[in-house]
Scaffold this active site. Structure first.
Site, short mmCIF file in Angstrom:
data_model
loop_
_atom_site.label_atom_id
_atom_site.label_comp_id
_atom_site.label_asym_id
_atom_site.label_seq_id
_atom_site.Cartn_x
_atom_site.Cartn_y
_atom_site.Cartn_z
N ASP A 50 0.84 -1.20 0.00
CA ASP A 50 0.00 0.00 0.00
C ASP A 50 0.87 1.25 0.00
O ASP A 50 1.70 1.45 0.88
CB ASP A 50 -0.91 0.00 1.23
CG ASP A 50 -2.08 0.96 1.11
OD1 ASP A 50 -1.85 2.11 0.68
OD2 ASP A 50 -3.20 0.56 1.43
N SER A 99 -6.98 4.50 -0.93
CA SER A 99 -6.85 3.04 -0.95
C SER A 99 -8.17 2.34 -1.20
O SER A 99 -8.19 1.26 -1.79
CB SER A 99 -6.24 2.56 0.37
OG SER A 99 -4.91 3.00 0.50
N ASP A 151 -9.97 -2.83 7.17
CA ASP A 151 -9.48 -1.62 6.54
C ASP A 151 -9.80 -1.64 5.04
O ASP A 151 -10.24 -2.66 4.49
CB ASP A 151 -7.98 -1.48 6.78
CG ASP A 151 -7.51 -0.04 6.69
OD1 ASP A 151 -8.13 0.82 7.32
OD2 ASP A 151 -6.52 0.21 5.98
N GLU A 321 -1.49 -7.80 1.98
CA GLU A 321 -1.23 -6.36 1.95
C GLU A 321 -0.19 -5.95 2.98
O GLU A 321 -0.32 -6.28 4.16
CB GLU A 321 -2.52 -5.57 2.23
CG GLU A 321 -2.29 -4.06 2.17
CD GLU A 321 -3.37 -3.25 2.86
OE1 GLU A 321 -3.44 -2.03 2.57
OE2 GLU A 321 -4.12 -3.80 3.69
N ASP A 326 2.24 2.69 3.54
CA ASP A 326 1.41 3.88 3.36
C ASP A 326 1.25 4.65 4.67
O ASP A 326 1.42 5.88 4.71
CB ASP A 326 0.04 3.44 2.83
CG ASP A 326 -0.99 4.55 2.82
OD1 ASP A 326 -1.03 5.31 1.84
OD2 ASP A 326 -1.76 4.65 3.80
N ASP A 368 -1.49 0.26 -5.05
CA ASP A 368 -2.75 0.98 -5.22
C ASP A 368 -2.52 2.43 -5.63
O ASP A 368 -3.32 3.02 -6.34
CB ASP A 368 -3.61 0.90 -3.95
CG ASP A 368 -2.86 1.28 -2.68
OD1 ASP A 368 -1.63 1.54 -2.74
OD2 ASP A 368 -3.50 1.31 -1.61
N HIS A 369 -1.42 3.02 -5.18
CA HIS A 369 -1.13 4.43 -5.49
C HIS A 369 0.30 4.74 -5.09
O HIS A 369 0.95 3.97 -4.37
CB HIS A 369 -2.09 5.36 -4.75
CG HIS A 369 -2.13 5.14 -3.27
ND1 HIS A 369 -1.10 5.52 -2.42
CD2 HIS A 369 -3.06 4.54 -2.47
CE1 HIS A 369 -1.41 5.19 -1.18
NE2 HIS A 369 -2.59 4.59 -1.18
N HIS A 412 -1.04 11.11 -0.75
CA HIS A 412 -0.80 10.22 -1.88
C HIS A 412 -0.41 11.06 -3.11
O HIS A 412 -0.67 12.27 -3.16
CB HIS A 412 -2.06 9.43 -2.23
CG HIS A 412 -2.56 8.55 -1.14
ND1 HIS A 412 -3.77 7.91 -1.20
CD2 HIS A 412 -2.01 8.18 0.05
CE1 HIS A 412 -3.96 7.19 -0.12
NE2 HIS A 412 -2.90 7.35 0.67
#
Length: 449
Positions: A50, A99, A151, A321, A326, A368-369, A412
């Site tokens: 993440d 996310s 989450d 994950e 993150d 994811d980013h 992000h």
């Protein structure tokens, strides 16, 4: 065979940016075979780092195995890039995803609004997920995370809520239509138990300790709901090791997030003196399994579970994950971030070892980013927060965080993230792809559509 990672000569494969998907697969099949014959893959393992973009991976590589070294996630065969954007309620692009929307993209094959979990951007209706599709086709299923199992990223596989904050029965203020009283299916925790994955491992004990307010389990906690559904509830590595594949397993190893592995001073205005990270966190309970341990346990349990079910050609779907990459980048905590990136890489290695022993395996890595980390000249004086680290090979590396004012949460970024794969169907990740593309790759690999 076990992989030896470190200062390796360059191998085919790219620097990954964030998450790893391991697919247990068969030889490459034609499109017609994918539609009408056996699925190319027996099982899929999707590992998500993440917020782990290029800079986060490069910083971890530099610090640990050196600039010329290679992490486990660097060794995959095919590589490409994935876009990372969400949409608003009218379907217009929102260029930086969170996310929830990021995970919804690969979990359902459709984009949604930031904050929404596997529900449509316009009508707010549930959309089928990879885990649900795999479960309904006879695959064993699982989810492992270092966040709460309620989450956003794990929830995208097991739940459908209007807002990611609706983790437990007491957290439903933003999701009135999702409450049982409002005609919905309840909180993320309740829906996750009802989705009945075979393995759920992570944090989030506080969400599962909340009391259900409506429906057949009213007045009981979500943990009690899980036990009533047959789950073995485990709290530490000893109990996890004792879990048996005949019944589903719910591991709750922390109240919320699983404590990080490394600690060190945060980035600061004007920078820090050169420092090393502390590779042991005194605030992490001794019995807490690390991400690689949880991954290996999940792989063993799911392999046995799939064998027990006896469905021809059906293995499992597992998502793993590394959530706190993150979380620590948001806090401009370079040591915490690096430690979690390297913990995730050990989970990648565990997945690759499993795939080596089970030859119908494809590995895909993506994120994811992107996130806020920048690798700066060691003598630069950035306007934001920064920290200087001394790497294992004796170099000096300055990391900067400049996407928010000091004291505020780092943001992000809207950059594409790397994606890489090994095994049959690996070539599907080459080139620049949409952030919904993994849905098609996994469904093709497992023959879900």
């Amino acid at each position: 065979m076990r992989f030896a990672y470190g200062r390796l000569p360059w191998r085919r494969g790219a620097v990954l940016g964030s998450a790893l998907l391991v697919l247990v697969t068969a030889p490459a099949a034609s499109t017609a075979t994918e539609r009408s014959g056996p699925a190319p893959a027996r099982s899929v393992i999707l590992l998500i780092g993440d917020g782990m973009g290029d800079a986060e991976i490069t910083a971890a590589r530099n610090y640990s195995v050196g600039a010329a070294g290679r992490l486990a996630m660097d060794t995959l065969d095919a590589s490409g890039r994935r876009t990372t954007y969400a949409v608003d309620e009218r379907g217009r692009p929102v260029y930086v995803t969170d996310s929830a929307a990021g995970a919804t993209a690969w979990a359902t094959g459709r984009r949604t609004v930031n904050g929404r979990v596997s529900k449509s951007h316009d009508t707010d209706r549930p959309m089928p997920t990879l885990l649900e599709l795999a479960r309904d086709r006879g695959y064993a299923t699982g989810s492992v995370t270092t966040a709460s199992v309620a989450d956003a990223t794990p929830a995208a596989l097991t739940a459908h809520v209007t807002d990611r904050s609706c983790k437990g029965p007491a957290d439903m203020a933003a999701c009135p239509a999702d409450t049982r009283a409002g005609g919905g299916e309840g909180s993320i925790a309740e829906q996750t138990v009802a989705a009945r994955p075979d393995v759920l491992l992570g944090g989030g004990a506080d969400h599962f300790a909340q009391t259900v307010t409506d429906g057949p389990f009213r007045g009981r906690t979500v943990t009690q709901q899980a036990r009533a559904a047959g789950y073995q509830v485990v709290r530490d590595r000893t109990q996890l090791a004792a879990a048996r594949p005949g019944r589903p397993v719910l591991g709750l190893f922390a109240p919320e997030y699983v404590p990080v592995e490394w600690t060190g001073p945060p980035a600061a205005p004007g920078g820090t003196a050169p420092q090393r990270c502390a590779t042991r966190n005194p605030g992490r309970p001794a019995g807490t399994p690390d991400l690689a341990e949880s991954t290996r346990a999940a792989l063993d349990l799911l392999t046995a579970r799939a064998h027990h079910r006896g469905a021809p050609g059906r293995g499992f779907f597992l998502q793993v994950e590394g959530a706190s990459i993150d979380d620590r980048a948001h806090e401009a905590d370079p040591c915490g971030q690096l430690g979690e990136t390297l913990a995730f890489d050990r989970a990648v290695a565990a997945a690759l070892d499993h795939a080596e022993r089970h030859p119908r395996t494809l590995v895909i890595v993506t994120a994811d980013h992107g996130h806020a980390t920048q690798i700066l000249p060691h003598d630069a004086r950035p306007a934001g927060l920064s920290a200087t680290l001394v790497t294992d090979e004796g170099g000096v590396m300055q990391l900067g965080y400049g996407t928010a004012l000091p004291g505020e949460t780092q943001e992000h970024t809207g950059v594409p993230v790397p994606v890489a794969a090994r095994g049959p169907l690996a070539d599907r990740v080459r080139g620049v792809q949409d952030n919904t593309s993994l849905f098609g790759t996994v469904t093709a690999a497992l023959g879900l559509r």
